[in-house]
Design an enzyme around this catalytic site. Structure first.
Site, PDB file in Angstrom:
ATOM      1  N   HIS A 142      41.709  30.409  40.812  1.00 35.84           N
ATOM      2  CA  HIS A 142      41.834  31.847  40.508  1.00 35.84           C
ATOM      3  C   HIS A 142      40.456  32.478  40.657  1.00 35.84           C
ATOM      4  CE1 HIS A 142      43.499  35.163  37.625  1.00 35.84           C
ATOM      5  NE2 HIS A 142      42.624  35.659  38.479  1.00 35.84           N
TER       6      HIS A 142
ATOM      7  N   HIS B 154      38.111  35.960  42.140  1.00 37.17           N
ATOM      8  CA  HIS B 154      37.917  37.297  42.717  1.00 37.17           C
ATOM      9  C   HIS B 154      36.604  37.314  43.494  1.00 37.17           C
ATOM     10  CE1 HIS B 154      41.105  39.239  40.233  1.00 37.17           C
ATOM     11  NE2 HIS B 154      40.768  38.305  39.367  1.00 37.17           N
ATOM     12  N   LEU B 155      36.675  37.615  44.775  1.00 36.38           N
ATOM     13  CA  LEU B 155      35.468  37.700  45.602  1.00 36.38           C
ATOM     14  C   LEU B 155      35.106  39.136  45.968  1.00 36.38           C
ATOM     15  CD1 LEU B 155      35.953  34.682  48.040  1.00 36.38           C
ATOM     16  CD2 LEU B 155      34.300  34.882  46.171  1.00 36.38           C
ATOM     17  N   ARG B 156      36.018  40.077  45.703  1.00 32.41           N
ATOM     18  CA  ARG B 156      35.791  41.472  46.072  1.00 32.41           C
ATOM     19  C   ARG B 156      35.582  41.580  47.588  1.00 32.41           C
ATOM     20  NH1 ARG B 156      38.109  42.189  41.311  1.00 32.41           N
ATOM     21  NH2 ARG B 156      36.683  42.206  39.530  1.00 32.41           N
TER      22      ARG B 156
ATOM     23  N   ASN C 296      43.614  41.740  44.748  1.00 31.01           N
ATOM     24  CA  ASN C 296      43.583  43.095  44.175  1.00 31.01           C
ATOM     25  C   ASN C 296      42.350  43.882  44.606  1.00 31.01           C
ATOM     26  OD1 ASN C 296      42.020  41.343  42.559  1.00 31.01           O
ATOM     27  ND2 ASN C 296      42.253  42.659  40.751  1.00 31.01           N
TER      28      ASN C 296
ATOM     29  N   LYS D  31      50.766  36.995  44.210  1.00 28.31           N
ATOM     30  CA  LYS D  31      50.262  37.346  42.888  1.00 28.31           C
ATOM     31  C   LYS D  31      51.089  38.486  42.315  1.00 28.31           C
ATOM     32  CE  LYS D  31      47.601  37.473  39.281  1.00 28.31           C
ATOM     33  NZ  LYS D  31      46.143  37.386  39.237  1.00 28.31           N
TER      34      LYS D  31
ATOM     35  N   HIS E  15      49.879  37.330  36.304  1.00 29.45           N
ATOM     36  CA  HIS E  15      49.080  37.865  35.201  1.00 29.45           C
ATOM     37  C   HIS E  15      50.064  38.098  34.056  1.00 29.45           C
ATOM     38  CE1 HIS E  15      45.681  40.331  33.476  1.00 29.45           C
ATOM     39  NE2 HIS E  15      46.699  40.658  32.697  1.00 29.45           N
TER      40      HIS E  15
ATOM     41  N   HIS F 246      45.097  32.364  33.755  1.00 28.45           N
ATOM     42  CA  HIS F 246      44.184  32.661  32.634  1.00 28.45           C
ATOM     43  C   HIS F 246      44.908  32.724  31.285  1.00 28.45           C
ATOM     44  CE1 HIS F 246      45.711  36.608  33.628  1.00 28.45           C
ATOM     45  NE2 HIS F 246      44.818  36.856  34.548  1.00 28.45           N
TER      46      HIS F 246
ATOM     47  N   LEU G  74      40.446  40.808  30.854  1.00 31.74           N
ATOM     48  CA  LEU G  74      41.882  40.865  30.614  1.00 31.74           C
ATOM     49  C   LEU G  74      42.541  39.652  31.248  1.00 31.74           C
ATOM     50  CD1 LEU G  74      42.641  44.664  31.154  1.00 31.74           C
ATOM     51  CD2 LEU G  74      42.762  43.389  28.995  1.00 31.74           C
TER      52      LEU G  74
ATOM     53  N   ASP H 278      38.798  32.740  37.179  1.00 34.24           N
ATOM     54  CA  ASP H 278      38.969  34.194  37.061  1.00 34.24           C
ATOM     55  C   ASP H 278      37.608  34.884  37.085  1.00 34.24           C
ATOM     56  OD1 ASP H 278      40.247  36.636  36.917  1.00 34.24           O
ATOM     57  OD2 ASP H 278      40.539  36.574  34.755  1.00 34.24           O
TER      58      ASP H 278
ATOM     59  N   HIS I 176      31.833  42.717  38.562  1.00 32.52           N
ATOM     60  CA  HIS I 176      31.740  44.177  38.592  1.00 32.52           C
ATOM     61  C   HIS I 176      30.271  44.556  38.517  1.00 32.52           C
ATOM     62  CE1 HIS I 176      36.033  45.096  38.053  1.00 32.52           C
ATOM     63  NE2 HIS I 176      36.073  44.171  37.119  1.00 32.52           N
TER      64      HIS I 176
ATOM     65  N   ALA J 188      37.316  45.507  33.220  1.00 30.27           N
ATOM     66  CA  ALA J 188      37.591  44.174  32.692  1.00 30.27           C
ATOM     67  C   ALA J 188      37.197  43.129  33.718  1.00 30.27           C
ATOM     68  CB  ALA J 188      39.066  44.049  32.344  1.00 30.27           C
TER      69      ALA J 188
END
Length: 350
Positions: free
Chosen positions: A13, A15-17, A41, A99, A136, A174, A219, A247, A251, A263
């Site tokens: 899980h 996030h690489l943006r 996302n 997802k 989620h 998560h 979150l 996760d 940011h 979050a």
């Protein structure tokens, strides 16, 4: 124990943006992890196989020379998702999961699902294909307290879904509560859960006691100490249904340190040091490999990595970066609030 050699881990899980943030954070995951399930996302989200192919190309273009890393692509499930497009992506070997974001549950989830009945045909095709649905697991009803939303999701959404479509493979991502790990560990088949480093380490006091600390806001939100202890016990048990999903969710600092902060906890810089510390505390270093390197591939139907890494415990605490700098600004790294002694012996990021 001063050294521990395990199969190279995966992150189930991540996030690489995109853009400058992708370029800055990717090396910290690709140094230590062989593969990662990549969250979709973005803005706009990754909703079609074509989107996923383009995003994968951007990830590979940002990969540092010499890093061996495979992004496992996912699609963002919407009420407009086409089952045939999903099947085509799976057939091409590109799409490894979808997802499910309940609309409004977390960062960039506005395009998520409001009515599960509208995605039933896609879920049925996924069950036929054997492709996992990553969830989620929180309800979004404002009448339900934010600390109770995971337990409510299990009762109101997840259990009915599993009864309606028992052949669908599901990953409850998560997990943050005793309710969640107990539910996952009670399942005989087709249900697994990921656990994050930060939920194994912090409870809600880290966020709220002594002032609001936005870099611990994520979150699902961190819960009471009793839940953290349950997560640690579950992770350290070696149970095949539980595995590492960081996760890690970067940011830029101004987006965290504001009146309505985003979050997400960015932890990929020190994940393995943090998790090794937890397993050492639990007397379970012999089960670390199952959690980081074996259980996830087994559930996703992939081989475990043949390559090994060696973790070394140093007598003197190690200095990990406090932040990562991008062309758009700084991103604060997760601070576990205790000294870190473990490190990967030959990290590709030096």
């Amino acid at each position: 124990m001063k050294t521990l050699t395990i199969r190279r881990p995966d992150d189930w899980h991540l996030h690489l943006r995109d853009g400058a943030v992708l370029e800055a954070v990717l090396p910290h995951s690709s140094a230590d992890f062989a593969r990662a399930i990549i969250m979709p996302n973005l803005v706009p989200p990754v909703v079609t196989t074509s989107d996923a192919r383009a995003y994968r190309a951007r990830i590979m273009a940002a990969l540092p020379e010499g890093h061996d890393f495979t992004p496992l692509m996912t699609l963002y499930l919407t009420e407009q998702t086409e089952a045939d497009d999903v099947a085509a992506g799976v057939r091409d070997g590109l799409i490894k999961a979808l997802k499910l974001y309940p609309a409004g549950a977390t960062t960039n989830s506005q395009s998520g699902v409001r009515d599960l009945a509208k995605v039933q045909p896609v879920l049925e095709r996924m069950a036929e294909l054997g492709i996992p649905l990553c969830i989620h697991g929180e309800v979004t009803d404002p009448a339900i307290d934010i600390f109770d939303r995971e337990a409510a999701f299990i009762e109101q959404v997840l259990e009915p879904l599993r009864k309606r479509l028992p052949e669908l493979k599901i990953v409850m991502e998560h997990v943050t509560t005793r309710d969640g790990v107990d539910y996952v560990m009670s399942a005989e088949r087709n249900l697994a859960g990921t656990l994050t480093p930060h939920h194994l380490i912090i409870n809600r006091n880290a966020l709220l006691a002594g002032g609001i600390r936005p870099h611990y806001y994520c979150l699902p939100v961190a819960k009471r100490e009793e839940h953290r202890l349950a997560l640690r016990k579950a992770a350290a048990s070696g149970d095949r249904r539980l595995f590492l999903g960081t996760d890690s969710a970067p940011h830029l600092d101004p987006m965290k340190e504001c009146a309505c902060g985003c979050a997400g906890v960015f932890n990929s810089v020190n994940t393995l040091a943090c998790v090794a510390h937890v397993f050492e505390d639990e007397g379970a270093l012999d089960r670390l490999e199952a959690f980081t390197s074996l259980n996830g591939p087994a559930y996703y139907g992939l081989p475990a990595n043949e390559e090994r890494i060696t973790l070394v415990r140093h007598d003197t605490p190690l200095a990990y970066p406090k932040s990562v700098h991008t062309a758009e600004g700084a991103i604060t790294v997760f601070d576990p609030m205790f000294p870190l002694h473990w490190a990967v012996e030959a990290s590709a990021v030096g």
